[in-house]
Write a protein that holds these residues in place. Structure first.
Motif, short mmCIF file in Angstrom:
data_model
loop_
_atom_site.label_atom_id
_atom_site.label_comp_id
_atom_site.label_asym_id
_atom_site.label_seq_id
_atom_site.Cartn_x
_atom_site.Cartn_y
_atom_site.Cartn_z
N UNK A 352 0.85 -1.19 0.00
CA UNK A 352 0.00 0.00 0.00
C UNK A 352 0.89 1.24 0.00
N UNK A 353 0.59 2.18 -0.90
CA UNK A 353 1.33 3.45 -0.96
C UNK A 353 0.66 4.41 0.03
N UNK A 354 1.42 4.86 1.05
CA UNK A 354 0.82 5.55 2.19
C UNK A 354 0.47 7.01 1.92
N UNK A 355 1.13 7.65 0.97
CA UNK A 355 0.72 9.02 0.66
C UNK A 355 -0.71 9.03 0.10
N UNK A 356 -1.01 8.01 -0.72
CA UNK A 356 -2.37 7.90 -1.23
C UNK A 356 -3.37 7.60 -0.14
N UNK A 357 -2.96 6.80 0.87
CA UNK A 357 -3.83 6.52 2.00
C UNK A 357 -4.18 7.80 2.74
N UNK A 358 -3.15 8.64 2.99
CA UNK A 358 -3.39 9.90 3.69
C UNK A 358 -4.28 10.81 2.86
N UNK A 359 -4.05 10.84 1.56
CA UNK A 359 -4.87 11.68 0.69
C UNK A 359 -6.33 11.24 0.73
N UNK A 360 -6.57 9.92 0.70
CA UNK A 360 -7.94 9.42 0.76
C UNK A 360 -8.59 9.76 2.10
N UNK A 361 -7.83 9.65 3.17
CA UNK A 361 -8.37 9.97 4.49
C UNK A 361 -8.73 11.44 4.58
N UNK A 362 -7.85 12.29 4.03
CA UNK A 362 -8.14 13.74 4.05
C UNK A 362 -9.39 14.04 3.25
N UNK A 363 -9.54 13.35 2.09
CA UNK A 363 -10.72 13.56 1.26
C UNK A 363 -11.99 13.21 2.02
N UNK A 381 7.31 12.97 3.55
CA UNK A 381 8.67 12.62 3.14
C UNK A 381 8.70 12.43 1.63
N UNK A 382 9.85 12.63 1.02
CA UNK A 382 9.96 12.53 -0.44
C UNK A 382 9.88 11.06 -0.88
N UNK A 383 9.44 10.87 -2.12
CA UNK A 383 9.38 9.53 -2.69
C UNK A 383 8.15 8.76 -2.25
N UNK A 384 7.96 7.59 -2.86
CA UNK A 384 6.84 6.72 -2.49
C UNK A 384 7.15 6.01 -1.18
N UNK A 385 6.12 5.82 -0.37
CA UNK A 385 6.27 5.16 0.93
C UNK A 385 5.28 4.00 0.97
N UNK A 386 5.79 2.79 1.05
CA UNK A 386 4.92 1.62 1.00
C UNK A 386 5.02 0.82 2.30
N UNK A 387 3.89 0.24 2.68
CA UNK A 387 3.86 -0.75 3.75
C UNK A 387 3.00 -1.92 3.28
N UNK A 388 3.07 -3.02 3.98
CA UNK A 388 2.22 -4.18 3.68
C UNK A 388 0.99 -4.10 4.58
N UNK A 389 -0.18 -3.90 3.97
CA UNK A 389 -1.35 -3.73 4.81
C UNK A 389 -2.64 -3.75 4.02
N UNK A 390 -3.73 -3.47 4.75
CA UNK A 390 -5.07 -3.41 4.19
C UNK A 390 -5.39 -1.93 3.95
N UNK A 391 -5.46 -1.54 2.67
CA UNK A 391 -5.60 -0.12 2.36
C UNK A 391 -6.85 0.49 2.98
N UNK A 417 -0.83 16.99 9.42
CA UNK A 417 -0.52 15.58 9.20
C UNK A 417 0.91 15.49 8.67
N UNK A 418 1.71 14.61 9.30
CA UNK A 418 3.11 14.48 8.90
C UNK A 418 3.44 13.02 8.64
N UNK A 419 4.13 12.75 7.52
CA UNK A 419 4.67 11.42 7.23
C UNK A 419 6.19 11.51 7.26
N UNK A 420 6.81 10.71 8.12
CA UNK A 420 8.26 10.68 8.23
C UNK A 420 8.75 9.24 8.09
N UNK A 421 9.93 9.09 7.50
CA UNK A 421 10.47 7.75 7.27
C UNK A 421 11.82 7.63 7.95
#
Length: 643
Positions: A352-363, A381-391, A417-421
């Motif tokens: 799951x790409x987490x920037x998209x998750x945050x964008x969907x939550x904000x929407x 954070x710059x670049x794509x950020x992925x984790x293994x999970x249920x989107x 909202x902040x995403x840090x890696x």
């Protein structure tokens, strides 16, 4: 005075002495200077059960020498006797004297003795007088008491509780081993009144007052207090004491125990707190569910009074739709919490790409944020950020945190909202809102936990969001924590999740939302539901899609209706007299293999219920309120009977 008269006087004195000597109530033994026995009185004979002609008496009066008796030498008596022969009155120790050790008959006795020298006018010792006291009964009683006390101490040390004892006046003079092991204090350091210093300062006065009342009234002593543990911490204990009374009813001792109840008390207090939170939650639930009923009821009334006013009908329908969606969201939250907390949710773990998750939550939360005038900023954070999970679940986590922040921040506030890696992914949701009390901070993720609700609080919700967040984050192998400097100082929620290696990335596109499907061909649908309004509204919806709908509320009448050609059966499960599972089986058996689609539409949504539905022959299983678009798709895809 003539010699004749003096002799008579001496004889009279001798007679008096002899009489006094013989009638003395205590044992007397006169010894010569060389340690031999000159005479013994009747009390001595009684003491040793030895009368005239007895071997023991004859031995003592002839051959026995106390200064050479090996028993007396071994027991340290001989040196003391020699001091008496030297002119000093001496008290001899209590000893067990056994005639058999001298080869003579007789019972052994415990005796105490005093040796007193008899002197002439010049102070020269003439004889030594031994006065004996038979203390056998007392010594045996003392031995029995000591044995009993030792037995008591052994039992008391084996008991898991702390055991203590006091004198009748309350003076503490005994504690068992567990007391010293628990408290870690030196032995005897808590005797007397020192025990009270072991209590928590806030409990000392209360414990003293309770103890004094028991001492004055004789009532059982019972109290819970905090006792200092050897670790330095205070632990809750239950103190109890009972008075021990003699045959006359007088208190002769108090026996007490201290039982460590710290864990039980903390569990009990937590259960009480949970019950209070549950009661508060039920009150909130009732409030939240009643709120939508008022506009729904009013809108329904308007529809009846002005059915031909298109504008009013449209506005009323919109109100009903919004309020139903709100109620559905509440019920979904309840069901979600139930499934998640019982471990019944299985995550569909994909990259799951987490920037998209945050964008969907904000929407999702944007309407609430905008309506309250908040300023929402993001830092990624710059670049794509992925984790293994249920989107879907990850969006739910972030949306719940944002929704919480928006609700509990006064209008025109700030959200971030902040995403840090780093070694892990960190998602922070920070607000400038009402903050969290220090006493509530450790419990914000507990089920039913929520800040104090007052009549002017309009945030709504059931206090389930953070409990869901915690469980869902942990199911993803992560953790979440809350921080706040206190009331009116804002809050921060920090989620930590494990990152996914780049070589495991796969696409994960979201599914498109289904729209109600109009019928390509008209189908005959039988709706069976004992809730008349639910059945009629569903009938109107299906008819609006072009289908022919028959409604039955009685399951037995539904069996008769099913004899006609029916393409789709929509059956409620909780029917009176005959549940939906059995109804489906009877209809299927009656149809004799004629093809049809069976749809369960019910409020029962557990896995067990779904399994029963499949076993009863249902093709589809919907939980109320069903997604009407999805239901319309199921009906539209059903195969009609040949006409």
């Amino acid at each position: 005075m003539t010699p004749q008269q003096r002799t008579s006087a001496d004889l009279e004195t001798e007679h008096r002495f002899q009489t006094l000597f013989e009638q003395a109530p205590f044992s007397v033994q006169l010894l010569s200077l060389d340690g031999r026995t000159l005479r013994v009185n009747q009390a001595w004979k009684d003491l040793w059960a030895s009368q005239e002609g007895d071997p023991l008496l004859e031995f003592v009066l002839s051959d026995y020498n106390m200064l050479t008796d090996p028993q007396l030498e071994a027991k340290g008596v001989t040196p003391l006797l020699r001091r008496a022969f030297a002119g000093e009155a001496v008290r001899l120790p209590t000893i067990l004297y056994d005639p058999k050790a001298l080869g003579k008959p007789g019972a052994s006795r415990w005796v105490e003795a005093t040796a007193r020298p008899i002197k002439n006018d010049e102070g020269r010792v003439l004889e030594v007088m031994l006065i004996h006291e038979d203390v056998t009964g007392r010594v045996l009683a003392d031995q029995e008491l000591r044995a009993s006390e030792e037995h008591f101490r052994t039992i008391a040390d084996a008991i898991p509780q702390m055991v203590w004892s006091t004198r009748p006046d309350g003076y503490h003079d005994y504690y068992n081993r567990q007391w010293y092991e628990f408290t870690g204090v030196p032995r005897n350091s808590t005797d007397g009144e020192s025990w009270n210093g072991m209590f928590h300062p806030d409990d000392q006065d209360r414990a003293w007052e309770t103890w004094r009342r028991s001492l004055s009234t004789g009532e059982t002593y019972e109290i819970e207090y905090r006792l200092r543990h050897r670790s330095g911490q205070y632990r809750w204990v239950l103190g109890r004491a009972l008075p021990i009374r003699d045959d006359g009813g007088q208190i002769i001792r108090w026996m007490g125990t201290c039982t460590d109840i710290d864990e039980q008390k903390r569990v009990r207090d937590e259960l009480l707190a949970t019950n209070r939170r549950k009661d508060d939650f039920l009150a909130m639930l009732a409030h939240e569910l009643r709120n939508p009923l008022a506009p729904i009821s009013t809108a329904a009334h308007l529809l009846k009074t002005a059915p031909h006013d298109a504008s009013r009908v449209e506005r009323s329908a919109a109100i009903i739709d919004r309020q139903v969606r709100h109620m559905r969201a509440l019920v979904d939250d309840l069901l979600d919490v139930s499934r998640v907390t019982r471990g019944l949710v299985e995550l569909e773990k994909l990259p799951v790409e987490m920037k998209g998750v945050v964008a969907s939550a904000i929407e999702q939360v944007r309407p609430l944020v905008d309506s309250r005038g908040h300023q929402l900023t993001t830092r990624m954070a710059s670049g794509d950020i992925h984790i293994l999970g249920d989107r879907t679940r990850l969006v739910q986590v972030v949306a719940n945190l944002l929704n919480n922040a928006a609700k509990y921040t006064p209008s025109n506030g700030a959200l971030r909202v902040t995403l840090e890696v780093g070694d892990r992914l960190t998602i922070s949701v920070v607000d400038s809102g009402i903050g969290i009390d220090a006493h509530l901070l450790p419990h914000v993720f507990d089920l039913f936990a929520q800040g104090e609700r007052t009549p002017d609080r309009s945030q709504g919700g059931l206090g389930l969001g953070l409990a869901l967040v915690k469980t869902l984050v942990e199911l993803h192998g992560g953790s979440v924590r809350a921080e706040s400097a206190g009331p009116l100082k804002g809050s921060s929620f920090i989620v930590s999740l494990p990152l996914l290696d780049s070589d495991r990335l796969l696409g994960n596109a979201p599914a498109a939302r289904a729209e109600p499907a109009a019928a390509a061909r008209a189908l005959r649908v039988l709706v069976v539901d004992d809730n008349r309004d639910a059945a009629e509204t569903l009938s109107l919806f299906l008819e609006s899609l072009g289908h022919t709908v028959i409604v039955e509320q009685d399951p037995m009448r539904a069996i008769s209706t099913a004899r006609h050609d029916i393409d789709v059966y929509v059956l409620d499960i909780g029917l009176p007299g005959l549940d939906g599972y059995e109804l489906a089986e009877r209809i299927r058996k009656q149809a004799g293999g004629r093809p049809a689609t069976y749809v369960a539409l019910t409020g029962y949504g557990s896995d067990v219920d779904r399994q029963r539905g499949a076993a009863a022959g249902f093709d589809h299983y919907f939980v109320k309120p069903a997604d009407l678009a999805e239901l319309s798709q199921v009906v539209a895809c059903s195969v009609p009977h040949a006409s």
